[in-house]
Write a protein that holds these residues in place. Structure first.
Motif, mmCIF file in Angstrom:
data_model
loop_
_atom_site.group_PDB
_atom_site.id
_atom_site.type_symbol
_atom_site.label_atom_id
_atom_site.label_comp_id
_atom_site.label_asym_id
_atom_site.label_seq_id
_atom_site.Cartn_x
_atom_site.Cartn_y
_atom_site.Cartn_z
ATOM 1 N N ASP A 270 0.847 -1.197 0.000
ATOM 2 C CA ASP A 270 0.000 0.000 0.000
ATOM 3 C C ASP A 270 0.883 1.247 0.000
ATOM 4 O O ASP A 270 1.647 1.464 0.934
ATOM 5 C CB ASP A 270 -0.907 -0.017 1.231
ATOM 6 N N ARG A 271 0.754 2.071 -1.035
ATOM 7 C CA ARG A 271 1.617 3.238 -1.161
ATOM 8 C C ARG A 271 1.283 4.314 -0.135
ATOM 9 O O ARG A 271 2.159 5.057 0.311
ATOM 10 C CB ARG A 271 1.509 3.829 -2.570
ATOM 11 N N VAL A 272 0.030 4.419 0.254
ATOM 12 C CA VAL A 272 -0.375 5.425 1.230
ATOM 13 C C VAL A 272 0.036 4.954 2.627
ATOM 14 O O VAL A 272 -0.347 3.873 3.076
ATOM 15 C CB VAL A 272 -1.890 5.678 1.183
ATOM 16 N N ILE A 273 0.830 5.754 3.300
ATOM 17 C CA ILE A 273 1.347 5.388 4.608
ATOM 18 C C ILE A 273 0.345 5.759 5.692
ATOM 19 O O ILE A 273 -0.063 6.920 5.804
ATOM 20 C CB ILE A 273 2.705 6.082 4.880
ATOM 21 N N THR A 274 -0.057 4.763 6.474
ATOM 22 C CA THR A 274 -0.957 4.973 7.601
ATOM 23 C C THR A 274 -0.388 4.250 8.824
ATOM 24 O O THR A 274 0.375 3.288 8.692
ATOM 25 C CB THR A 274 -2.367 4.427 7.324
ATOM 26 N N TYR A 275 -0.775 4.728 9.992
ATOM 27 C CA TYR A 275 -0.312 4.087 11.227
ATOM 28 C C TYR A 275 -1.384 3.135 11.714
ATOM 29 O O TYR A 275 -2.420 3.545 12.246
ATOM 30 C CB TYR A 275 -0.005 5.136 12.294
ATOM 31 N N ASP A 276 -1.169 1.846 11.494
ATOM 32 C CA ASP A 276 -2.130 0.809 11.857
ATOM 33 C C ASP A 276 -1.366 -0.404 12.373
ATOM 34 O O ASP A 276 -1.056 -1.328 11.617
ATOM 35 C CB ASP A 276 -2.979 0.433 10.638
ATOM 36 N N PRO A 277 -1.026 -0.412 13.675
ATOM 37 C CA PRO A 277 -0.199 -1.492 14.225
ATOM 38 C C PRO A 277 -0.789 -2.881 14.039
ATOM 39 O O PRO A 277 -0.044 -3.859 13.919
ATOM 40 C CB PRO A 277 -0.099 -1.133 15.717
ATOM 41 N N GLU A 282 4.547 -3.843 10.060
ATOM 42 C CA GLU A 282 5.887 -3.457 9.604
ATOM 43 C C GLU A 282 5.968 -1.945 9.377
ATOM 44 O O GLU A 282 6.937 -1.298 9.770
ATOM 45 C CB GLU A 282 6.253 -4.202 8.317
ATOM 46 N N VAL A 283 4.948 -1.398 8.730
ATOM 47 C CA VAL A 283 4.911 0.048 8.506
ATOM 48 C C VAL A 283 4.812 0.778 9.843
ATOM 49 O O VAL A 283 5.499 1.779 10.076
ATOM 50 C CB VAL A 283 3.731 0.423 7.592
ATOM 51 N N ALA A 284 3.956 0.281 10.730
ATOM 52 C CA ALA A 284 3.796 0.910 12.049
ATOM 53 C C ALA A 284 5.110 0.896 12.822
ATOM 54 O O ALA A 284 5.429 1.855 13.535
ATOM 55 C CB ALA A 284 2.705 0.189 12.837
ATOM 56 N N ASN A 285 5.873 -0.165 12.676
ATOM 57 C CA ASN A 285 7.155 -0.270 13.365
ATOM 58 C C ASN A 285 8.114 0.829 12.911
ATOM 59 O O ASN A 285 8.770 1.480 13.726
ATOM 60 C CB ASN A 285 7.768 -1.643 13.096
ATOM 61 N N LEU A 286 8.192 1.057 11.608
ATOM 62 C CA LEU A 286 9.083 2.094 11.086
ATOM 63 C C LEU A 286 8.608 3.481 11.505
ATOM 64 O O LEU A 286 9.416 4.354 11.837
ATOM 65 C CB LEU A 286 9.173 1.990 9.562
ATOM 66 N N LEU A 287 7.292 3.681 11.499
ATOM 67 C CA LEU A 287 6.747 4.963 11.939
ATOM 68 C C LEU A 287 7.041 5.205 13.429
ATOM 69 O O LEU A 287 7.364 6.328 13.836
ATOM 70 C CB LEU A 287 5.234 4.996 11.706
ATOM 71 N N VAL A 296 7.686 12.841 18.195
ATOM 72 C CA VAL A 296 6.355 13.151 17.669
ATOM 73 C C VAL A 296 5.500 11.890 17.712
ATOM 74 O O VAL A 296 5.965 10.820 18.096
ATOM 75 C CB VAL A 296 6.438 13.690 16.226
ATOM 76 N N GLU A 297 4.246 12.011 17.310
ATOM 77 C CA GLU A 297 3.359 10.853 17.274
ATOM 78 C C GLU A 297 3.504 10.130 15.938
ATOM 79 O O GLU A 297 3.594 10.766 14.884
ATOM 80 C CB GLU A 297 1.908 11.282 17.461
ATOM 81 N N PRO A 298 3.512 8.781 15.940
ATOM 82 C CA PRO A 298 3.657 8.038 14.688
ATOM 83 C C PRO A 298 2.542 8.326 13.680
ATOM 84 O O PRO A 298 2.784 8.360 12.469
ATOM 85 C CB PRO A 298 3.656 6.569 15.128
ATOM 86 N N ALA A 299 1.327 8.547 14.164
ATOM 87 C CA ALA A 299 0.227 8.853 13.246
ATOM 88 C C ALA A 299 0.477 10.174 12.517
ATOM 89 O O ALA A 299 0.139 10.318 11.328
ATOM 90 C CB ALA A 299 -1.094 8.914 14.014
ATOM 91 N N ALA A 300 1.079 11.139 13.212
ATOM 92 C CA ALA A 300 1.385 12.423 12.579
ATOM 93 C C ALA A 300 2.446 12.251 11.500
ATOM 94 O O ALA A 300 2.388 12.889 10.438
ATOM 95 C CB ALA A 300 1.857 13.416 13.632
ATOM 96 N N VAL A 301 3.425 11.390 11.757
ATOM 97 C CA VAL A 301 4.451 11.104 10.752
ATOM 98 C C VAL A 301 3.806 10.486 9.519
ATOM 99 O O VAL A 301 4.126 10.845 8.385
ATOM 100 C CB VAL A 301 5.531 10.160 11.320
#
Length: 373
Positions: A270-277, A282-287, A296-301
């Motif tokens: 998924d190209r759109v980055i969202t924070y969804d642990p 994997e994406v949430a981990n990097l965020l 800062v907050e990962p969701a804001a990133v």
């Protein structure tokens, strides 16, 4: 306290990976969180009442899992004015391996990484397991306070054995939690910075302290956990962080080595980055790692990166990690040029640890009625 063949792991730090849940574990975690909140308040109100012990096993290089999971809390405690004890758990290298490897080199790297990160030898007592005989003698009375069944049920011991590929658990690994209890209690530490999945070990220490105090005399505190802000950090492949898997970013890596390692970090399609642990771990981990570096907050990133995709995510993470670790890496280079300083730090720490361990052992013997002269 006491954190491992995979990587040089902090025996007291969070092990990465899922936590096996149950009502009992949940209750334990809630109680531990409450104690952690109290410790946070103590840090603000009365830091001198806190004595911290934590440790690392010299089995390899420290990595960002150690840094975010434990080292930053060590430094927070140090800066608050708490008393700091830092164990290099060399005896525990052989709990789950047949060969110790370059243990002298790994001990040196541990010293380098911890001091470069900001641990101050003028404020902290840094010492090695094998240099403090009285500490290890505490194992004998402590073993009398626990059952084999209790040790066999410890989930962290099971995970250690599984990670090391051990099918038959040896005596040293089985009694690992009791060894950790001796590590923590010999200096009467009352706080240990850990992650959620190390709570079973710390709970065993609390049980040992309570049972000794009830059976003999009130000698030991029941230490509480200062829980990490990052209890679960995944490796670059999305699985448990482990040097043997090659999925870690070591603190000593160069900026270019870090960039290369993170370029291969796992994300998703998924190209759109969202924070969804839950759905995108994997994406949430990097965020989360970016958020820890930038405050800062990962969701804001995630919102800022938007449809930039995995490339933008990894690029920002690389910049954040390299900026966070730049002072540590520069200091590490300076320390490497002065091996005599490192030897002196360890000598002074071992001397101090021996003084305290012998005094505690004398107190234990007196409480047990084993003073004959």
């Amino acid at each position: 306290m006491v954190g491992t063949p995979r990587t040089l792991q902090n025996p007291f730090a969070p092990r990465t990976g899922p936590v096996r849940g149950s009502a009992v574990v949940s209750d334990t975690f809630r109680a531990a969180q409450a104690r952690s909140d109290e410790i946070e308040q103590q840090m603000a109100d009365d830091p001198a009442s806190l004595r911290m012990l934590t440790g690392d096993r010299p089995t390899g290089a420290l990595h960002i899992g150690h840094y975010f999971g434990s080292i930053r809390n060590r430094l927070r405690l140090q800066d608050s004015g708490a008393e700091i004890w830092q164990l290099i758990a060399d005896y525990q290298v052989i709990t789950d391996r047949d060969v110790a490897g370059d243990i002298a080199g790994n001990v040196r790297n541990l010293l380098l990484d911890n001091i470069a990160a900001g641990l101050d030898p003028e404020k902290a007592t840094i010492f090695t397991h094998s240099s403090v005989p009285a500490l290890n003698q505490l194992m004998l009375p402590f073993l009398s306070l626990v059952s084999v069944a209790e040790l066999q049920r410890n989930p962290t011991v099971k995970d250690e054995a599984k990670s090391a590929g051990i099918t038959s658990i040896g005596g040293l690994l089985l009694t690992y939690p009791v060894h950790q209890a001796a590590d923590i209690l010999f200096c009467k530490a009352n706080v240990v910075p850990v992650g959620r999945d190390q709570l079973p070990h710390l709970e065993q220490t609390r049980v040992v302290a309570r049972r000794f105090n009830d059976r003999y005399a009130p000698v030991f505190p029941e230490p509480g956990a200062l829980l990490s802000e990052a209890p679960l950090i995944l490796g670059t492949d999305g699985t448990k962080m482990s040097k043997s898997k090659g999925n870690v970013v070591e603190l000593r890596m160069t900026a270019d080595e870090t960039a290369k390692k993170l370029k291969g970090a796992k994300t998703d399609s998924d190209r759109v980055i969202t924070y969804d642990p839950e759905q995108r771990p994997e994406v949430a981990n990097l965020l989360t790692l970016i958020a820890l570096c930038e405050g800062v907050e990962p969701a804001a990133v995630a919102e800022e990166i938007g449809d930039g995709g995995g490339g933008a995510l990894k690029g920002r993470l690389t910049e954040a990690i390299n900026a966070e670790l730049a002072p540590l890496r520069a200091r590490r280079t300076e320390l490497e040029a002065d091996p005599g300083y490192l030897q002196d730090v360890l000598r002074r720490g071992n001397e101090r640890a021996n003084e305290v361990a012998e005094a505690t052992l004398d107190e234990v013997r007196a409480a047990m009625g084993m003073v004959y002269l």
